[in-house]
Design a protein around this motif. Structure first.
Motif, PDB file in Angstrom:
ATOM      1  N   UNK A 187       4.054  -1.008  -8.664  1.00 23.16           N
ATOM      2  CA  UNK A 187       4.300  -1.105  -7.226  1.00 23.16           C
ATOM      3  C   UNK A 187       2.982  -1.224  -6.470  1.00 23.16           C
ATOM      4  N   UNK A 188       1.975  -0.465  -6.897  1.00 22.71           N
ATOM      5  CA  UNK A 188       0.669  -0.539  -6.238  1.00 22.71           C
ATOM      6  C   UNK A 188       0.061  -1.924  -6.405  1.00 22.71           C
ATOM      7  N   UNK A 189       0.153  -2.494  -7.603  1.00 29.83           N
ATOM      8  CA  UNK A 189      -0.381  -3.839  -7.815  1.00 29.83           C
ATOM      9  C   UNK A 189       0.354  -4.865  -6.963  1.00 29.83           C
ATOM     10  N   UNK A 190       1.660  -4.725  -6.863  1.00 29.96           N
ATOM     11  CA  UNK A 190       2.443  -5.663  -6.040  1.00 29.96           C
ATOM     12  C   UNK A 190       2.065  -5.545  -4.566  1.00 29.96           C
ATOM     13  N   UNK A 191       1.770  -4.322  -4.132  1.00 26.73           N
ATOM     14  CA  UNK A 191       1.335  -4.132  -2.748  1.00 26.73           C
ATOM     15  C   UNK A 191       0.012  -4.834  -2.493  1.00 26.73           C
ATOM     16  N   UNK A 192      -0.910  -4.717  -3.435  1.00 26.62           N
ATOM     17  CA  UNK A 192      -2.209  -5.372  -3.291  1.00 26.62           C
ATOM     18  C   UNK A 192      -2.036  -6.887  -3.269  1.00 26.62           C
ATOM     19  N   UNK A 193      -1.143  -7.408  -4.128  1.00 25.03           N
ATOM     20  CA  UNK A 193      -0.930  -8.857  -4.235  1.00 25.03           C
ATOM     21  C   UNK A 193      -0.070  -9.426  -3.120  1.00 25.03           C
ATOM     22  N   UNK A 194       0.560  -8.564  -2.328  1.00 20.04           N
ATOM     23  CA  UNK A 194       1.374  -9.045  -1.219  1.00 20.04           C
ATOM     24  C   UNK A 194       2.747  -9.544  -1.611  1.00 20.04           C
ATOM     25  N   UNK A 195       3.289  -9.053  -2.736  1.00 19.48           N
ATOM     26  CA  UNK A 195       4.587  -9.567  -3.197  1.00 19.48           C
ATOM     27  C   UNK A 195       5.688  -8.509  -3.182  1.00 19.48           C
ATOM     28  N   UNK A 196       5.475  -7.411  -2.491  1.00 10.24           N
ATOM     29  CA  UNK A 196       6.508  -6.373  -2.420  1.00 10.24           C
ATOM     30  C   UNK A 196       7.803  -6.894  -1.818  1.00 10.24           C
ATOM     31  N   UNK A 197       7.689  -7.839  -0.891  1.00  3.69           N
ATOM     32  CA  UNK A 197       8.872  -8.352  -0.195  1.00  3.69           C
ATOM     33  C   UNK A 197       9.904  -8.937  -1.158  1.00  3.69           C
TER      34      UNK A 197
ATOM     35  N   UNK B 165      12.262  -6.195  -1.790  1.00  2.33           N
ATOM     36  CA  UNK B 165      12.583  -5.404  -0.590  1.00  2.33           C
ATOM     37  C   UNK B 165      11.702  -4.167  -0.482  1.00  2.33           C
ATOM     38  N   UNK B 166      10.445  -4.306  -0.918  1.00  4.59           N
ATOM     39  CA  UNK B 166       9.487  -3.219  -0.777  1.00  4.59           C
ATOM     40  C   UNK B 166       8.619  -3.435   0.455  1.00  4.59           C
ATOM     41  N   UNK B 167       8.075  -2.342   0.984  1.00  8.14           N
ATOM     42  CA  UNK B 167       7.288  -2.439   2.208  1.00  8.14           C
ATOM     43  C   UNK B 167       6.258  -1.310   2.262  1.00  8.14           C
ATOM     44  N   UNK B 168       5.056  -1.642   2.704  1.00  7.06           N
ATOM     45  CA  UNK B 168       4.041  -0.625   2.969  1.00  7.06           C
ATOM     46  C   UNK B 168       4.359  -0.011   4.327  1.00  7.06           C
ATOM     47  N   UNK B 169       4.681   1.275   4.325  1.00  5.97           N
ATOM     48  CA  UNK B 169       5.090   1.936   5.559  1.00  5.97           C
ATOM     49  C   UNK B 169       3.907   2.536   6.316  1.00  5.97           C
ATOM     50  N   UNK B 170       2.883   2.944   5.575  1.00  2.00           N
ATOM     51  CA  UNK B 170       1.700   3.511   6.219  1.00  2.00           C
ATOM     52  C   UNK B 170       0.516   3.368   5.283  1.00  2.00           C
ATOM     53  N   UNK B 171      -0.679   3.554   5.818  1.00  2.00           N
ATOM     54  CA  UNK B 171      -1.884   3.410   5.022  1.00  2.00           C
ATOM     55  C   UNK B 171      -2.468   2.014   5.137  1.00  2.00           C
ATOM     56  N   UNK B 172      -3.547   1.764   4.398  1.00  5.77           N
ATOM     57  CA  UNK B 172      -4.242   0.481   4.506  1.00  5.77           C
ATOM     58  C   UNK B 172      -4.798   0.039   3.160  1.00  5.77           C
ATOM     59  N   UNK B 173      -4.966  -1.276   3.018  1.00  6.35           N
ATOM     60  CA  UNK B 173      -5.610  -1.887   1.860  1.00  6.35           C
ATOM     61  C   UNK B 173      -6.722  -2.782   2.382  1.00  6.35           C
ATOM     62  N   UNK B 174      -7.938  -2.554   1.920  1.00  4.58           N
ATOM     63  CA  UNK B 174      -9.087  -3.340   2.374  1.00  4.58           C
ATOM     64  C   UNK B 174      -9.801  -3.962   1.179  1.00  4.58           C
TER      65      UNK B 174
END
Length: 262
Positions: free
Chosen positions: A43-53, A56-65
């Protein structure tokens, strides 16, 4: 290079997969993210890659830089163009395309000349891939498919290469070949790597720093050699206690810690 700060991820706005995760991947280092199935690693890798959608996944809070620049919410293509490439769990090749066609798909953001140079680099790294370049990818062995998947990511000239369970289901000899290639990319080319693995022993031998995630939270982190020496890691993740090999079901007294600093 890469920094996640206090990331929370939900699926269907109801199921919390990751809670308050912070981690860093310095430039030119190999960092391991370890944990059992369902811990939140992919899930973390998918969040970094921008493919959570896609799930139906979503970053609700926090940041990736990435090098101080926010990348949360950017399209997968924009993230690839920034130099972040992922080798997904299960390889995810285009099974009906040839090996070379799969590789060229990985270089879609590059010029024809750059793609040709990329092919030669991949073929030098994985001679077996060159031998199979005209074959249909779906007929390759698991190890050959993993080499093609890594090669496809390398075609995009990544600044950060993310590997999701690269040893999963592969013979030890093939695993050695793949990890030698990863270490060579880091040592000789300075490539930054985020390595997700269940094989803690192998990952901590490869990485310089590691994070351990359980139930969506980071519970331990530290330099790889110190994690290998940690009693909890040896007992619960490496299967050793008192110098003897133990199975997971034999572990009685594992103490989960929020962070490991000493």
């Amino acid at each position: 290079m890469l920094a996640l700060k206090n990331i929370q991820i939900l699926y269907d706005r109801a199921i919390e997969a990751v809670r308050d995760v912070s981690l860093e991947v310095p430039t030119g280092k190999i960092v391991a993210l370890l944990g059992s199935n369902g811990a939140g690693k992919s899930t973390i890798l998918k969040a970094i890659s921008g493919v959570l959608y896609q799930e139906d996944g979503e970053i609700m809070s926090g940041s990736i830089h990435l090098e101080g620049e926010p990348i949360s919410g950017r399209s997968p293509r924009a993230i690839v163009e920034k130099g972040i490439l992922q080798v997904p769990e299960g390889r995810a090749l285009f099974a009906t395309l040839t090996v070379e066609e799969n590789l060229l798909m990985g270089g879609f953001t590059r010029s024809r000349a750059e793609a040709a140079e990329g092919l030669e680099r991949v073929y030098q790294m994985f001679p077996r891939v060159k031998e199979r370049r005209t074959q249909i990818s779906g007929y390759l062995s698991g190890g050959e498919q993993q080499m093609v998947a890594i090669g496809r990511a390398l075609m995009g000239r990544p600044r950060l290469l993310m590997l999701d369970e690269p040893s999963l289901g592969l013979a030890p000899q093939i695993v050695d070949t793949i990890f030698e290639a990863v270490m060579s990319l880091n040592r000789d080319n300075g490539m930054t790597v985020l390595l997700v693995e269940q094989n803690a022993q192998l990952a901590l031998q490869t990485a310089s720093y590691g994070y351990i995630i359980e139930n969506g939270r980071i519970v331990l982190d530290g330099a790889a050699e110190k994690l290998r020496a940690n009693d909890d890691v040896q007992e619960f993740y490496l299967g050793f206690s008192g110098g003897e090999r133990k199975s997971m079901r034999d572990v009685k007294h594992y103490k989960r810690r929020k962070r490991w600093l000493s």
